[in-house]
Design a protein around this motif. Structure first.
Motif, short mmCIF file in Angstrom:
data_model
loop_
_atom_site.label_atom_id
_atom_site.label_comp_id
_atom_site.label_asym_id
_atom_site.label_seq_id
_atom_site.Cartn_x
_atom_site.Cartn_y
_atom_site.Cartn_z
N LEU A 144 0.85 -1.19 0.00
CA LEU A 144 0.00 0.00 0.00
C LEU A 144 0.88 1.24 0.00
O LEU A 144 1.76 1.38 0.85
CB LEU A 144 -0.92 0.00 1.22
CG LEU A 144 -1.90 -1.17 1.31
CD1 LEU A 144 -2.72 -1.07 2.59
CD2 LEU A 144 -2.82 -1.21 0.09
N VAL A 145 0.63 2.13 -0.95
CA VAL A 145 1.48 3.30 -1.16
C VAL A 145 0.63 4.55 -1.27
O VAL A 145 -0.44 4.54 -1.89
CB VAL A 145 2.32 3.14 -2.45
CG1 VAL A 145 3.25 4.32 -2.64
CG2 VAL A 145 3.10 1.83 -2.43
N MET B 298 -1.54 2.19 -5.24
CA MET B 298 -1.01 3.53 -4.99
C MET B 298 -2.12 4.56 -5.01
O MET B 298 -2.85 4.69 -6.00
CB MET B 298 0.04 3.89 -6.04
CG MET B 298 0.54 5.33 -5.92
SD MET B 298 1.80 5.75 -7.13
CE MET B 298 3.20 4.87 -6.45
N LEU B 299 -2.25 5.32 -3.93
CA LEU B 299 -3.14 6.47 -3.87
C LEU B 299 -2.31 7.70 -4.22
O LEU B 299 -1.27 7.95 -3.61
CB LEU B 299 -3.73 6.63 -2.48
CG LEU B 299 -4.47 5.42 -1.90
CD1 LEU B 299 -4.97 5.73 -0.49
CD2 LEU B 299 -5.61 4.99 -2.80
N VAL B 300 -2.75 8.47 -5.21
CA VAL B 300 -1.93 9.59 -5.67
C VAL B 300 -2.82 10.79 -5.99
O VAL B 300 -3.94 10.64 -6.48
CB VAL B 300 -1.09 9.17 -6.90
CG1 VAL B 300 -1.98 8.85 -8.09
CG2 VAL B 300 -0.07 10.23 -7.27
N LYS C 130 -8.84 18.77 -5.13
CA LYS C 130 -8.65 17.70 -4.13
C LYS C 130 -9.00 16.32 -4.67
O LYS C 130 -9.43 15.44 -3.92
CB LYS C 130 -9.49 17.99 -2.89
CG LYS C 130 -9.12 19.29 -2.16
CD LYS C 130 -10.00 19.52 -0.96
CE LYS C 130 -9.56 20.75 -0.17
NZ LYS C 130 -9.70 21.99 -0.96
N SER C 131 -8.83 16.10 -5.96
CA SER C 131 -9.18 14.81 -6.55
C SER C 131 -8.00 13.83 -6.47
O SER C 131 -6.90 14.12 -6.91
CB SER C 131 -9.59 14.98 -8.01
OG SER C 131 -10.01 13.74 -8.56
N MET C 132 -8.28 12.65 -5.90
CA MET C 132 -7.26 11.60 -5.75
C MET C 132 -7.70 10.37 -6.53
O MET C 132 -8.89 10.14 -6.73
CB MET C 132 -7.12 11.26 -4.25
CG MET C 132 -6.06 10.23 -3.93
SD MET C 132 -5.98 9.88 -2.13
CE MET C 132 -7.44 8.82 -1.95
N SER C 133 -6.74 9.59 -6.99
CA SER C 133 -7.03 8.33 -7.68
C SER C 133 -6.23 7.19 -7.06
O SER C 133 -5.20 7.43 -6.41
CB SER C 133 -6.69 8.42 -9.18
OG SER C 133 -7.57 9.28 -9.85
N ALA C 134 -6.73 5.98 -7.25
CA ALA C 134 -6.01 4.78 -6.84
C ALA C 134 -5.60 4.00 -8.09
O ALA C 134 -6.45 3.69 -8.93
CB ALA C 134 -6.88 3.91 -5.94
N TYR C 135 -4.30 3.72 -8.23
CA TYR C 135 -3.78 2.92 -9.34
C TYR C 135 -3.35 1.57 -8.76
O TYR C 135 -2.45 1.49 -7.93
CB TYR C 135 -2.59 3.63 -10.00
CG TYR C 135 -2.98 4.87 -10.75
CD1 TYR C 135 -3.20 4.84 -12.12
CD2 TYR C 135 -3.14 6.09 -10.09
CE1 TYR C 135 -3.57 5.99 -12.82
CE2 TYR C 135 -3.51 7.24 -10.78
CZ TYR C 135 -3.72 7.17 -12.14
OH TYR C 135 -4.09 8.31 -12.82
N ILE C 136 -4.01 0.51 -9.22
CA ILE C 136 -3.79 -0.82 -8.66
C ILE C 136 -3.24 -1.71 -9.77
O ILE C 136 -3.84 -1.84 -10.84
CB ILE C 136 -5.10 -1.41 -8.11
CG1 ILE C 136 -5.87 -0.35 -7.31
CG2 ILE C 136 -4.82 -2.62 -7.23
CD1 ILE C 136 -7.30 -0.73 -6.99
N THR C 137 -2.09 -2.33 -9.50
CA THR C 137 -1.40 -3.11 -10.53
C THR C 137 -1.00 -4.47 -9.97
O THR C 137 -0.34 -4.55 -8.93
CB THR C 137 -0.14 -2.38 -11.02
OG1 THR C 137 -0.46 -1.03 -11.33
CG2 THR C 137 0.44 -3.07 -12.24
N VAL D 144 -9.25 3.65 -9.90
CA VAL D 144 -10.44 4.21 -9.26
C VAL D 144 -10.19 5.70 -9.13
O VAL D 144 -9.29 6.12 -8.41
CB VAL D 144 -10.70 3.58 -7.87
CG1 VAL D 144 -11.93 4.20 -7.22
CG2 VAL D 144 -10.86 2.07 -7.99
N SER D 145 -10.97 6.51 -9.84
CA SER D 145 -10.66 7.94 -9.94
C SER D 145 -11.75 8.79 -9.29
O SER D 145 -12.76 8.30 -8.80
CB SER D 145 -10.50 8.34 -11.41
OG SER D 145 -11.71 8.11 -12.12
N ASN D 146 -11.50 10.10 -9.29
CA ASN D 146 -12.45 11.08 -8.76
C ASN D 146 -12.82 10.82 -7.30
O ASN D 146 -13.98 10.88 -6.91
CB ASN D 146 -13.72 11.14 -9.61
CG ASN D 146 -13.47 11.70 -11.00
OD1 ASN D 146 -13.07 12.84 -11.14
ND2 ASN D 146 -13.67 10.88 -12.00
#
Length: 302
Positions: A167-168, A228-230, A240-247, A262-264
């Protein structure tokens, strides 16, 4: 079949399908009520102490409208800058000032830093990419995807031996997004994975982080999956929009189509806690199917 009959049939089918699905910028119903802006009562010439407090979805500046109530109903479903009115061939003063205020907030978010004590406060392991400062980060994206030997060692120590899920949290292009959403979202992810018996190591916070840094972390740790939450590049709707990139099976050079996003994630889109629950379920499915991105969709449809 005439057009009126066809339209009636379509309307009936849509009613039977249930509530209208959520789209970007539409109304949402968070699991916990968030702060709501007060009703906007503004007329040309009014003094506004803080222009950013005006709710654009309720602000109507067009003079002599033909159907104000109908247009207000449309505006309530989108953050787009509609019914702004005009002064001759120009924007009205209020419209221009609000645009500049939102643009300034977006710039501030890009150039500001996540506080130095952020990682310690939330129990994250702090590391940094090869970028030495914000200017380098913005001008050299390639350096934001790699780590030097010292930081690679910190990542390896935090992850342990061949972890299942890493988890990052990365600052990305919006520090405001991370400060507002990262902690509650990550807490929901950890709780969801804990209930499913999926172990995770200590979360890692990456300063000057690009999405590709997750691939390098896969090389360093040999983890099965990185989430990764970025902070995303801010726009004029929210900073203040964050996305999660899962690989799954992250590694340097992996195609972008192998990521699930997973965006917005923000208070006008997908609430952070709700996003965390969805992400935990996605991680469970990825570990089961041993895939992410397009490959995950193909396997689940097969």
């Amino acid at each position: 079949m005439n057009q009126e009959t066809l339209a009636s049939m379509v309307a009936q089918i849509l009613r039977e399908m249930g509530p209208e699905p959520q789209v970007k910028g539409s109304e949402y119903y968070p699991t916990t009520p968030g702060p709501q802006l007060p009703d906007t009562h503004y007329h040309d010439g009014d003094f506004v102490e803080d222009i950013t407090k005006l709710d654009l979805r309720r602000l109507y500046l067009t003079e002599n409208p033909a159907n104000k109530e109908g247009f207000l109903a449309l505006k309530a479903k989108t953050p787009a800058r509609l019914a702004c009115g005009k002064a001759g061939a120009r924007y009205k003063t209020l419209t221009m000032l609000r645009f500049r205020a939102d643009h300034a907030a977006a710039q501030d978010s890009v150039f500001s830093q996540v506080p130095e004590d952020f990682a310690e406060k939330h129990g994250f392991v702090p590391v940094q990419t090869r970028c030495g400062d914000k200017e380098t980060y913005l001008t050299r994206p390639d350096l934001g995807r790699t780590f030097d030997q010292e930081n690679a060692g910190k990542i390896r120590a935090a992850a342990g031996s061949a972890p299942q899920v890493l988890l990052v949290v990365g600052d990305g292009l919006s520090s405001a997004a991370i400060l507002a959403n990262a902690a509650p979202c990550l807490q929901a992810i950890q709780e969801g994975l804990r209930r499913q018996g999926i172990p995770t190591g200590q979360p890692i916070f990456v300063r000057y982080c690009r999405v590709g840094a997750g691939d390098a972390m896969g090389d360093i740790t040999g983890c099965q999956l990185v989430c990764m939450l970025v902070g995303e590049r801010p726009g004029l709707v929210t900073d203040k929009s964050m996305s999660a990139y899962i690989t799954y099976a992250p590694r340097t050079g992996i195609p972008e189509s192998s990521r699930t996003v997973v965006s917005n994630i923000h208070d006008q889109g997908l609430p952070a806690a709700e996003a965390g629950q969805q992400i935990a379920e996605l991680i469970r499915r990825m570990l089961r199917e041993k895939a992410s991105g397009i490959a995950l969709q193909m396997r689940e449809k097969a």
